[in-house]
Write a protein that holds these residues in place. Structure first.
Motif, PDB file in Angstrom:
ATOM      1  N   TYR A  51      71.243  18.212  26.005  1.00  0.00           N
ATOM      2  CA  TYR A  51      72.149  17.347  26.772  1.00  0.00           C
ATOM      3  C   TYR A  51      73.258  16.792  25.871  1.00  0.00           C
ATOM      4  CZ  TYR A  51      73.599  13.290  29.589  1.00  0.00           C
ATOM      5  OH  TYR A  51      74.320  12.352  30.284  1.00  0.00           O
ATOM      6  N   MET A  52      72.869  16.276  24.705  1.00  0.00           N
ATOM      7  CA  MET A  52      73.854  15.671  23.809  1.00  0.00           C
ATOM      8  C   MET A  52      74.809  16.712  23.249  1.00  0.00           C
ATOM      9  SD  MET A  52      71.804  12.722  21.705  1.00  0.00           S
ATOM     10  CE  MET A  52      70.434  13.752  21.187  1.00  0.00           C
ATOM     11  N   LEU A  53      74.261  17.869  22.896  1.00  0.00           N
ATOM     12  CA  LEU A  53      75.087  18.912  22.295  1.00  0.00           C
ATOM     13  C   LEU A  53      76.140  19.415  23.275  1.00  0.00           C
ATOM     14  CD1 LEU A  53      75.382  20.618  19.710  1.00  0.00           C
ATOM     15  CD2 LEU A  53      73.842  22.279  20.741  1.00  0.00           C
ATOM     16  N   SER A  54      75.718  19.744  24.485  1.00  0.00           N
ATOM     17  CA  SER A  54      76.661  20.290  25.463  1.00  0.00           C
ATOM     18  C   SER A  54      77.697  19.252  25.885  1.00  0.00           C
ATOM     19  CB  SER A  54      75.913  20.821  26.695  1.00  0.00           C
ATOM     20  OG  SER A  54      75.150  19.801  27.311  1.00  0.00           O
ATOM     21  N   SER A  55      77.305  17.984  25.948  1.00  0.00           N
ATOM     22  CA  SER A  55      78.268  16.954  26.339  1.00  0.00           C
ATOM     23  C   SER A  55      79.265  16.669  25.217  1.00  0.00           C
ATOM     24  CB  SER A  55      77.549  15.666  26.741  1.00  0.00           C
ATOM     25  OG  SER A  55      76.824  15.133  25.658  1.00  0.00           O
ATOM     26  N   THR A  56      78.807  16.699  23.973  1.00  0.00           N
ATOM     27  CA  THR A  56      79.675  16.366  22.849  1.00  0.00           C
ATOM     28  C   THR A  56      80.725  17.430  22.612  1.00  0.00           C
ATOM     29  OG1 THR A  56      77.872  15.187  21.792  1.00  0.00           O
ATOM     30  CG2 THR A  56      79.725  15.789  20.415  1.00  0.00           C
ATOM     31  N   ILE A  61      87.674  19.175  24.801  1.00  0.00           N
ATOM     32  CA  ILE A  61      88.219  20.158  25.743  1.00  0.00           C
ATOM     33  C   ILE A  61      88.590  19.479  27.057  1.00  0.00           C
ATOM     34  CG2 ILE A  61      87.713  22.259  27.043  1.00  0.00           C
ATOM     35  CD1 ILE A  61      85.825  23.057  24.774  1.00  0.00           C
ATOM     36  N   TYR A  62      87.691  18.631  27.578  1.00  0.00           N
ATOM     37  CA  TYR A  62      87.999  17.916  28.820  1.00  0.00           C
ATOM     38  C   TYR A  62      89.193  16.986  28.632  1.00  0.00           C
ATOM     39  CZ  TYR A  62      83.698  19.410  31.190  1.00  0.00           C
ATOM     40  OH  TYR A  62      82.721  20.140  31.809  1.00  0.00           O
ATOM     41  N   GLY A  63      89.318  16.389  27.440  1.00  0.00           N
ATOM     42  CA  GLY A  63      90.460  15.521  27.186  1.00  0.00           C
ATOM     43  C   GLY A  63      91.779  16.273  27.298  1.00  0.00           C
ATOM     44  N   LYS A  64      91.834  17.481  26.712  1.00  0.00           N
ATOM     45  CA  LYS A  64      93.047  18.290  26.803  1.00  0.00           C
ATOM     46  C   LYS A  64      93.300  18.723  28.259  1.00  0.00           C
ATOM     47  CE  LYS A  64      94.425  18.587  22.498  1.00  0.00           C
ATOM     48  NZ  LYS A  64      94.143  19.786  21.689  1.00  0.00           N
ATOM     49  N   LEU A  75      87.584  14.867  36.213  1.00  0.00           N
ATOM     50  CA  LEU A  75      86.453  13.966  36.374  1.00  0.00           C
ATOM     51  C   LEU A  75      85.567  14.413  37.538  1.00  0.00           C
ATOM     52  CD1 LEU A  75      84.887  11.469  35.606  1.00  0.00           C
ATOM     53  CD2 LEU A  75      86.473  10.086  36.962  1.00  0.00           C
ATOM     54  N   LEU A  76      86.183  14.803  38.644  1.00  0.00           N
ATOM     55  CA  LEU A  76      85.397  15.283  39.790  1.00  0.00           C
ATOM     56  C   LEU A  76      84.613  16.539  39.424  1.00  0.00           C
ATOM     57  CD1 LEU A  76      87.941  14.760  42.721  1.00  0.00           C
ATOM     58  CD2 LEU A  76      85.875  13.426  42.253  1.00  0.00           C
ATOM     59  N   PHE A  77      85.233  17.433  38.668  1.00  0.00           N
ATOM     60  CA  PHE A  77      84.539  18.642  38.215  1.00  0.00           C
ATOM     61  C   PHE A  77      83.341  18.271  37.337  1.00  0.00           C
ATOM     62  CE2 PHE A  77      83.994  21.948  34.949  1.00  0.00           C
ATOM     63  CZ  PHE A  77      83.716  23.048  35.759  1.00  0.00           C
ATOM     64  N   GLY A  78      83.544  17.325  36.410  1.00  0.00           N
ATOM     65  CA  GLY A  78      82.452  16.906  35.534  1.00  0.00           C
ATOM     66  C   GLY A  78      81.301  16.268  36.298  1.00  0.00           C
ATOM     67  N   ILE A  79      81.626  15.403  37.253  1.00  0.00           N
ATOM     68  CA  ILE A  79      80.576  14.769  38.055  1.00  0.00           C
ATOM     69  C   ILE A  79      79.827  15.821  38.863  1.00  0.00           C
ATOM     70  CG2 ILE A  79      80.138  13.169  39.967  1.00  0.00           C
ATOM     71  CD1 ILE A  79      82.505  11.515  38.965  1.00  0.00           C
ATOM     72  N   GLY A  80      80.562  16.817  39.402  1.00  0.00           N
ATOM     73  CA  GLY A  80      79.910  17.892  40.147  1.00  0.00           C
ATOM     74  C   GLY A  80      78.907  18.660  39.295  1.00  0.00           C
ATOM     75  N   LEU A  81      79.304  19.019  38.060  1.00  0.00           N
ATOM     76  CA  LEU A  81      78.374  19.701  37.151  1.00  0.00           C
ATOM     77  C   LEU A  81      77.176  18.813  36.822  1.00  0.00           C
ATOM     78  CD1 LEU A  81      80.469  21.619  34.452  1.00  0.00           C
ATOM     79  CD2 LEU A  81      79.160  22.551  36.363  1.00  0.00           C
ATOM     80  N   PHE A  82      77.445  17.528  36.597  1.00  0.00           N
ATOM     81  CA  PHE A  82      76.370  16.591  36.275  1.00  0.00           C
ATOM     82  C   PHE A  82      75.348  16.526  37.409  1.00  0.00           C
ATOM     83  CE2 PHE A  82      74.538  12.307  36.240  1.00  0.00           C
ATOM     84  CZ  PHE A  82      74.124  12.190  34.920  1.00  0.00           C
ATOM     85  N   ALA A 109      78.515  15.709  31.914  1.00  0.00           N
ATOM     86  CA  ALA A 109      78.630  14.378  31.311  1.00  0.00           C
ATOM     87  C   ALA A 109      79.739  14.327  30.274  1.00  0.00           C
ATOM     88  CB  ALA A 109      77.296  13.982  30.675  1.00  0.00           C
ATOM     89  N   GLY A 110      80.042  15.478  29.648  1.00  0.00           N
ATOM     90  CA  GLY A 110      81.107  15.508  28.656  1.00  0.00           C
ATOM     91  C   GLY A 110      82.456  15.099  29.209  1.00  0.00           C
ATOM     92  N   ALA A 111      82.647  15.229  30.515  1.00  0.00           N
ATOM     93  CA  ALA A 111      83.915  14.821  31.142  1.00  0.00           C
ATOM     94  C   ALA A 111      83.895  13.366  31.554  1.00  0.00           C
ATOM     95  CB  ALA A 111      84.193  15.692  32.362  1.00  0.00           C
ATOM     96  N   MET A 112      82.715  12.807  31.780  1.00  0.00           N
ATOM     97  CA  MET A 112      82.648  11.512  32.448  1.00  0.00           C
ATOM     98  C   MET A 112      83.154  10.357  31.584  1.00  0.00           C
ATOM     99  SD  MET A 112      79.069  12.296  34.439  1.00  0.00           S
ATOM    100  CE  MET A 112      78.799  10.672  35.132  1.00  0.00           C
ATOM    101  N   GLN A 113      82.555  10.158  30.411  1.00  0.00           N
ATOM    102  CA  GLN A 113      82.929   8.987  29.630  1.00  0.00           C
ATOM    103  C   GLN A 113      84.364   9.042  29.114  1.00  0.00           C
ATOM    104  OE1 GLN A 113      80.026   7.185  27.103  1.00  0.00           O
ATOM    105  NE2 GLN A 113      81.539   6.642  25.572  1.00  0.00           N
ATOM    106  N   PRO A 114      84.825  10.128  28.456  1.00  0.00           N
ATOM    107  CA  PRO A 114      86.207  10.100  27.948  1.00  0.00           C
ATOM    108  C   PRO A 114      87.257  10.015  29.038  1.00  0.00           C
ATOM    109  CG  PRO A 114      85.240  12.291  27.705  1.00  0.00           C
ATOM    110  CD  PRO A 114      84.130  11.374  28.101  1.00  0.00           C
ATOM    111  N   VAL A 115      87.055  10.702  30.157  1.00  0.00           N
ATOM    112  CA  VAL A 115      88.058  10.661  31.227  1.00  0.00           C
ATOM    113  C   VAL A 115      88.042   9.301  31.921  1.00  0.00           C
ATOM    114  CG1 VAL A 115      88.854  11.738  33.362  1.00  0.00           C
ATOM    115  CG2 VAL A 115      87.956  13.168  31.529  1.00  0.00           C
ATOM    116  N   VAL A 116      86.857   8.718  32.084  1.00  0.00           N
ATOM    117  CA  VAL A 116      86.777   7.368  32.666  1.00  0.00           C
ATOM    118  C   VAL A 116      87.557   6.378  31.809  1.00  0.00           C
ATOM    119  CG1 VAL A 116      85.198   5.424  33.002  1.00  0.00           C
ATOM    120  CG2 VAL A 116      84.633   7.649  33.972  1.00  0.00           C
TER     121      VAL A 116
END
Length: 489
Positions: A51-56, A61-64, A75-82, A109-116
């Motif tokens: 979980y930590m590895l794939s999110s980190t 990438i999600y930031g770019k 963010l919607l894409f990340g929540i959908g995967l989550f 989860a990798g999209a959730m915190q930085p995009v939020v």
């Protein structure tokens, strides 16, 4: 252009972080029970590290992508995967399937915190953001309070599968709020994703994790990791928009914060992973009691973070960095020295509380130290890089400790490791023969004792690194308010 409804959008963003924070405490509470049901104690650490590895790895990438295509779709894409990963985790019938599902969950989860956090910066002014950040720190504290109790009640009255299913209704509500309440005007930017750098970094970190968990038996993986990571550094020096700019590590505050962050995160994730296992597997506590051991840390963290945010501009950063990390050494030293089979349950609670308070002081000051070391144009990438090192340190630390625990359980060839799964069941291994039960209990206790010394060593290393943090005059750097701090990660 439709106007964003800020209160409801803020609620959706808070719920997104709440899901991620709740996941940590609830899953840690339920994992011993999961192992007793599915087996595979030897793969215990991979449920967390996957979980930590794939999110980190996906954070930069999600930031770019959010810069290219807007915050909302990413963010919607990340929540959908989550949510897909959560459903798959709840439906898992084996440990390998659970690990694969947790990987999918982490990719979201990798999209959730930085995009939020980026959206907060987009829709609030700097003065408003100071108040919002304080409220978002409280989200982590709330999750720390109700997570262990929720996890314990779910395991006791429903089943561990519902630990993952509870994300689904919350996630659907978040998606609905974002779709109808958050609107943005995307400004296209001619940027290119650093696919080569992202691929080399991902492969290098995976090989490093495999090598660490092999306890010296996977030297090929360590060699491959070294080659891949050197290639990553070479690529990052040449590309126009690197995943992690190497030049920022010439700044002492950023370099030391990366080292300290990786080490204290290894200790933090190690403690949240193995202290509940110790309480349930060695002390014979319930799932609720085991999960409750995390609460003092997660509650102490945001409280100390808020205190540090209000005071550090008067005192400077160093007192909170050095003092906070020193306090983590005290907490983890109690773990290493006093965690015995007959210890009072009060000792883990006190140790985790001190640990959390120290982390709250130090992590806040380190993050602000990173952000004030660069100008506005580099502040985002510097913060993301610091988050990256913290989570990678956590993944590698948990992986190493998992390898230590498994090596102890497999020392006696007469005892199958599968028998260790019964130690974590509701009967605590009472159905096993006495000699096997004693052997397994002793091996598990020894493995966890070594892990607590590793945790202590990691905090000691972070404390040693903090002594080299540059002395900065009070109030220097930027005009950022002291309360403009991030939630723990």
């Amino acid at each position: 252009m439709r106007t964003t409804h800020r209160p409801l959008t803020t609620l959706a963003l808070a719920l997104s972080l709440f899901m991620a924070a709740l996941e940590m405490t609830v899953v840690s509470t339920a994992m011993p029970t999961v192992v007793s049901d599915l087996g595979g104690l030897q793969s215990y650490a991979w449920v967390f590290t996957a979980y930590m590895l794939s999110s980190t790895i996906t954070v930069p990438i999600y930031g770019k992508l959010s810069d290219l295509y807007g915050r909302k779709p990413i963010l919607l894409f990340g929540i959908g995967l989550f949510l897909l990963g959560s459903i798959a985790s709840g439906l898992s019938t084996s440990m390998n399937v659970l690990i694969a599902s947790r990987t999918l969950q982490g990719l979201g989860a990798g999209a959730m915190q930085p995009v939020v956090l980026t959206i907060i910066g987009d829709i609030f002014s700097l003065e408003e953001r100071a108040k919002v950040q304080g409220a978002f720190s409280g989200v982590w504290g709330l999750a720390g309070l109700i997570g262990p109790l929720t996890g314990g009640l779910i395991v006791k009255y429903l089943s561990w599968h519902w630990v993952f299913f509870i994300n689904v209704p919350v996630g659907i509500g978040v998606v609905g709020l974002l779709v109808f309440c958050f609107h943005e005007q995307v400004q296209r930017k001619p940027q290119k994703l650093d696919f080569a750098g992202a691929a080399l970094l991902s492969a290098g970190v995976v090989m490093l994790l495999i090598g660490v968990q092999g306890m010296g038996q996977n030297l090929w993986a360590l060699l491959a990791a070294a080659v891949l990571l050197v290639a990553f550094v070479l690529v990052e020096r040449k590309v126009a928009a690197p995943v992690i700019p190497m030049s920022i590590f010439k700044i002492p505050a950023i370099a030391i914060s990366a080292i300290a962050g990786a080490l204290f995160s290894a200790a933090m994730f190690g403690a949240t992973t193995y202290v509940p296992l110790y309480v349930q597997g060695v002390l014979g506590g319930s799932a609720t009691l085991a999960g409750g051991m995390i609460t003092p840390m997660i509650v102490g963290w945001p409280i100390a973070s808020v205190v540090a945010g209000k005071l550090l501009l008067r005192t400077g950063l160093r007192p909170f960095i050095v003092g906070g990390l020193g306090l983590t050494v005290v907490g983890t030293g109690l773990m290493a020295l006093l965690f015995k089979p007959d210890v009072s349950i009060l000792v883990p609670e006190v140790a985790m509380g001190l640990f959390g308070i120290g982390l709250g002081f130090a992590s806040t000051a380190l993050l602000i130290g990173v952000q004030t070391s660069v100008g506005w144009e580099l502040r985002g990438v510097a913060t993301a890089s610091n988050m990256f090192f913290r989570t990678i340190g956590g993944a590698l630390g948990v992986g190493l400790m998992g390898a230590v625990m498994v090596s102890q359980l497999m020392k006696d060839p007469r005892v199958p490791i599968s028998a260790a799964n019964e130690l974590l069941g509701p009967e605590h291994g009472r159905g096993l023969p006495v000699d096997i039960l004693q052997t397994l209990s002793g091996a598990l206790g020894t493995g966890l004792s070594i892990n607590f010394w590793i945790i202590c060593a990691a905090t000691a290393g972070a404390f040693a690194a903090s002594l080299f943090f540059p002395r900065v005059s009070r109030g220097s750097g930027t005009g950022l308010p002291a309360t403009d701090v991030a939630a723990p990660h």
